[in-house]
Design a protein around this motif. Structure first.
Motif, PDB file in Angstrom:
ATOM      1  N   SER A  48       0.837  -1.210   0.000  1.00  0.00           N
ATOM      2  CA  SER A  48       0.000   0.000   0.000  1.00  0.00           C
ATOM      3  C   SER A  48       0.865   1.250   0.000  1.00  0.00           C
ATOM      4  O   SER A  48       0.535   2.245  -0.660  1.00  0.00           O
ATOM      5  CB  SER A  48      -0.910   0.001   1.224  1.00  0.00           C
ATOM      6  OG  SER A  48      -1.812  -1.064   1.152  1.00  0.00           O
ATOM      7  N   ASP A 169      -6.193  -1.460  -4.620  1.00  0.00           N
ATOM      8  CA  ASP A 169      -5.544  -1.976  -3.402  1.00  0.00           C
ATOM      9  C   ASP A 169      -6.434  -3.037  -2.779  1.00  0.00           C
ATOM     10  O   ASP A 169      -7.469  -2.711  -2.203  1.00  0.00           O
ATOM     11  CB  ASP A 169      -5.303  -0.812  -2.434  1.00  0.00           C
ATOM     12  CG  ASP A 169      -4.373  -1.218  -1.302  1.00  0.00           C
ATOM     13  OD1 ASP A 169      -4.006  -2.416  -1.220  1.00  0.00           O
ATOM     14  OD2 ASP A 169      -4.014  -0.330  -0.493  1.00  0.00           O
ATOM     15  N   GLU A 170      -6.059  -4.296  -2.924  1.00  0.00           N
ATOM     16  CA  GLU A 170      -6.827  -5.435  -2.413  1.00  0.00           C
ATOM     17  C   GLU A 170      -8.300  -5.323  -2.817  1.00  0.00           C
ATOM     18  O   GLU A 170      -9.181  -5.337  -1.955  1.00  0.00           O
ATOM     19  CB  GLU A 170      -6.730  -5.500  -0.875  1.00  0.00           C
ATOM     20  CG  GLU A 170      -5.325  -5.295  -0.359  1.00  0.00           C
ATOM     21  CD  GLU A 170      -4.719  -6.570   0.215  1.00  0.00           C
ATOM     22  OE1 GLU A 170      -5.304  -7.661   0.020  1.00  0.00           O
ATOM     23  OE2 GLU A 170      -3.661  -6.468   0.844  1.00  0.00           O
TER      24      GLU A 170
END
Ligand SMILES: Nc1ncnc2c1ncn2[C@@H]1O[C@H](COP(=O)(O)OP(=O)(O)O)[C@@H](O)[C@H]1O
Ligand SMILES: [Mg+2]
Lengths: 223, 398
Positions: A48, A169-170
């Motif tokens: 991240s 992000d994820e």
């Protein structure tokens, strides 16, 4: 293939109290236009952090960052908002839709921050919702949508401004595996059909299956 | 984003936490209403106080002629102004249009065998012209009355006398001291005022020569003058002083001009109005602090939203506007409602005190603009704080 993002020896140090924390320890990375890349790594490995730097949400501590051939390591703070708005689309793990706005209004948001007229923004947003298969839910508030549906709206919002790159992000982190697979298929489709440049960040190797390239990050290093 | 879009968005955000927004609004509303009501009330009071001069006129000068205190024995034989001397004051200055000397007595009065309360004024025929007294029925005191035993009564006294035997007192006998006076006239209600001390409405008016004959204490030591507009009061005062000192030395003169009285009353009520406005302003300030409090809470609660907006490309200025618009909208609505309620309160005040109600335009404007200014002032800090959030930290917060 031409390079969109080029990172040279990027480090990121978080200063917290007495001890410094080195989240990135010299990362070099190339992203080409039209690529779909997965950045994989354990939780806490610095994924991240890397994305925040590439997405102009944060500055690196040292190193060089080239975006579309330009050195952007030291862009002044007040220009970052404009760059994020024009060049970057974000998709987050927990969707991050504004709860008071409906799907259409959420999708329009990036356009409204670049002074697009409301009519045009509405038109473009509806087109995007159509692409992600959510046009029938345009008037629904986020709490009236399932997780997978919310993530589709979030993807429409990331796409609506025609950014150079999408950072996710994820994106499947909050979804069950079947829905997660649908979302990944959508990303794959967007990459193949719409020629979108996409960076998927995940700690789950299975998610990264249909990415062209997989970059593994471990403890602040790319391996 | 455009202003209208900002306002619409602010409205949506505010209405999503209704109770809290209502409370903040209420603070501004009460503050604005109290500013508007207090300042309007002050203005209405001023208007009411100055209203007496509408009937009375502003070109009046009252002269009181007092004895200088003297301890020397045997010198108590003071000389007083005679009627002709008093009337001659008119010739002292060309700006004096009319002269009305009067005397005051406090003799006991009786009507139909019952004692009556009221004061007795000895007046000339000019009195009614000078202080704009009008007759309701019968006639006024004329110059032919001389030493005669006729009297004119005020409207309150008329009502009192009528109640005694339910007959019209006009033409009946009123006993003042040892003498019986025939009631020949009734005057219309005369506005109570701070210029002529005597309350005409409960007085008996008799010929001035009758009054001076009636009692040795009845002396001409009050004269009211009607002046030409824009007369120089200072110059007039010195001319009159000179004249009186020459005719009857050893007196001290006191002058009261309606104009001076008006200006001092206006000044006093201005101070009162400012004071009331300040008290109202304090509650508006408290309302502003309430807005600030609620905006600060709102910023903390909406950190995630701020992060999302920053991520999709909102500038810091966009975030600042977002919150500032909410604060300003709160005070705009609170201010508008406050102005309306403030005017209503002023109306009720006027109604309760039997004042004339006038809509003053400036207290609402002041109240409204101060409330909006307060919204901007107290909204600015929370908005600034929101705009300075770090996008990553804001996104990470719950
Ligand atoms: N603002 C911060 N202050 C201090 N440490 C941080 C901060 N943000 C992240 N870290 C640390 O940096 C490391 C990498 O974080 P992150 O990039 O979020 O990892 P992930 O790969 O799970 O996304 C973690 O150990 C985290 O604790
Ligand atoms: Mg992470």
């Amino acid at each position: 293939m031409s390079s969109l993002i080029s990172l040279e020896n990027i480090t990121k140090v978080y200063r917290s109290g007495l001890s410094d924390f080195h989240a990135l320890k010299g990362v070099s990375f190339e992203l080409n236009i039209g690529e779909m890349v997965a950045i994989v790594g354990a939780s806490g490995s610095g994924k991240s952090t890397l994305m925040n730097i590439m997405g102009f949400l944060d500055h690196c501590t040292t190193g060089k960052y080239f975006f579309a051939g330009q050195d952007v390591s030291c862009v002044p703070e007040q220009d970052l908002a404009g760059i994020r708005n024009q060049k970057i689309g974000f998709v987050f793990q927990s969707f991050f839709l504004l709860p008071r706005l409906n799907a259409l209004q959420n999708t329009m948001l990036p356009l409204l921050y670049r002074q697009t007229s409301t009519e045009l923004a509405k038109e473009k947003a509806l087109l995007m919702l159509e692409k992600v298969g959510m046009v029938n839910f345009a008037k629904h508030k986020p709490n009236q949508l399932s997780g997978g549906q919310q993530q589709r709206v979030a993807i429409a919002r990331a796409l609506v401004g025609e950014p150079d790159v999408i950072f996710a992000d994820e994106p499947t982190g909050s979804l069950d595996s079947a829905t997660g697979r649908d979302v990944m298929d959508l990303f794959h489709h967007l990459n193949q059909q719409e020629k979108c440049t996409i960076v998927i960040i995940t700690h789950d190797k299975s998610v990264s299956q249909n990415c062209q390239r997989i970059v593994t990050i471990c403890d602040g290093h790319i391996v | 984003m455009k202003l209208l879009a900002h306002l619409k968005e602010a409205f949506l955000n505010l209405s999503s936490s209704k109770l809290r927004s209502t409370l903040a609004l209420l603070g501004i509303l009460v503050g604005t209403a109290s500013v508007v009501a207090m300042v309007s009330g002050g203005e209405l009071a001023t208007n009411e106080a100055l209203k007496q001069f509408k009937t009375l006129g502003t070109d009046l000068l009252a002269v009181a002629i007092n004895d200088v205190p003297n301890d020397e024995p045997g010198s108590h034989q003071q000389i007083n102004l005679s009627l002709s001397q008093a009337n001659a004051i008119r010739a002292v200055d060309k700006n004096i249009l009319d002269v009305a000397p009067y005397t005051q007595l406090y003799n006991p009065m009786q009507y139909e065998g019952r004692s009556v309360n009221g004061s007795v004024l000895g007046i000339t025929n000019t009195f009614s012209q000078v202080i704009h007294l009008e007759i309701a029925s019968g006639r006024l005191i004329s110059s032919f009355d001389q030493h005669s035993l006729f009297c004119v009564i005020g409207s309150n006294l008329y009502d009192d006398l009528k109640k005694i035997n339910f007959r019209d007192p006009l033409g009946k006998q009123l006993q003042i001291g040892q003498n019986f006076f025939t009631i020949v006239g009734v005057v219309k209600p005369w506005p109570e005022n701070s210029f002529v001390y005597a309350n005409i409405d409960s007085s008996v008016l008799i010929p001035i020569l009758t009054s001076t004959t009636l009692s040795q204490y009845s002396t001409i030591n009050n004269v009211i003058l009607r002046l030409a507009p824009r007369a120089n009061i200072e110059e007039l005062n010195s001319h009159i002083t000179q004249y009186i000192n020459q005719e009857i030395p050893g007196k001290r003169l006191f002058f009261r001009s309606a104009k001076e009285l008006i200006s001092s009353m206006a000044k006093q009520s201005q101070i009162l109005t400012i004071f009331l406005g300040l008290i109202g302003g304090i509650s508006l300030l408290v309302g502003g602090i309430g807005v600030m409090n609620i905006m600060l809470v709102s910023v903390v609660e909406r950190r995630r939203e701020i992060g999302i907006r920053l991520a999709v490309g909102a500038t810091r200025a966009d975030i600042r506007y977002l919150f500032l618009t909410e604060a300003v909208l709160l005070s705009l609505v609170g201010g508008t409602l406050g102005v309306l309620i403030g005017i209503m309160i002023a109306f009720v005040i006027a109604w309760l005190w039997h004042w004339e109600f006038l809509l003053f335009w400036w207290p609402p404007i002041i109240g409204f603009s101060v409330s909006v200014a307060i919204g901007v002032f107290f909204g600015f800090y929370p908005a600034y704080q929101a705009s300075q959030l770090d996008p990553i930290e804001a996104l990470r917060s719950e």
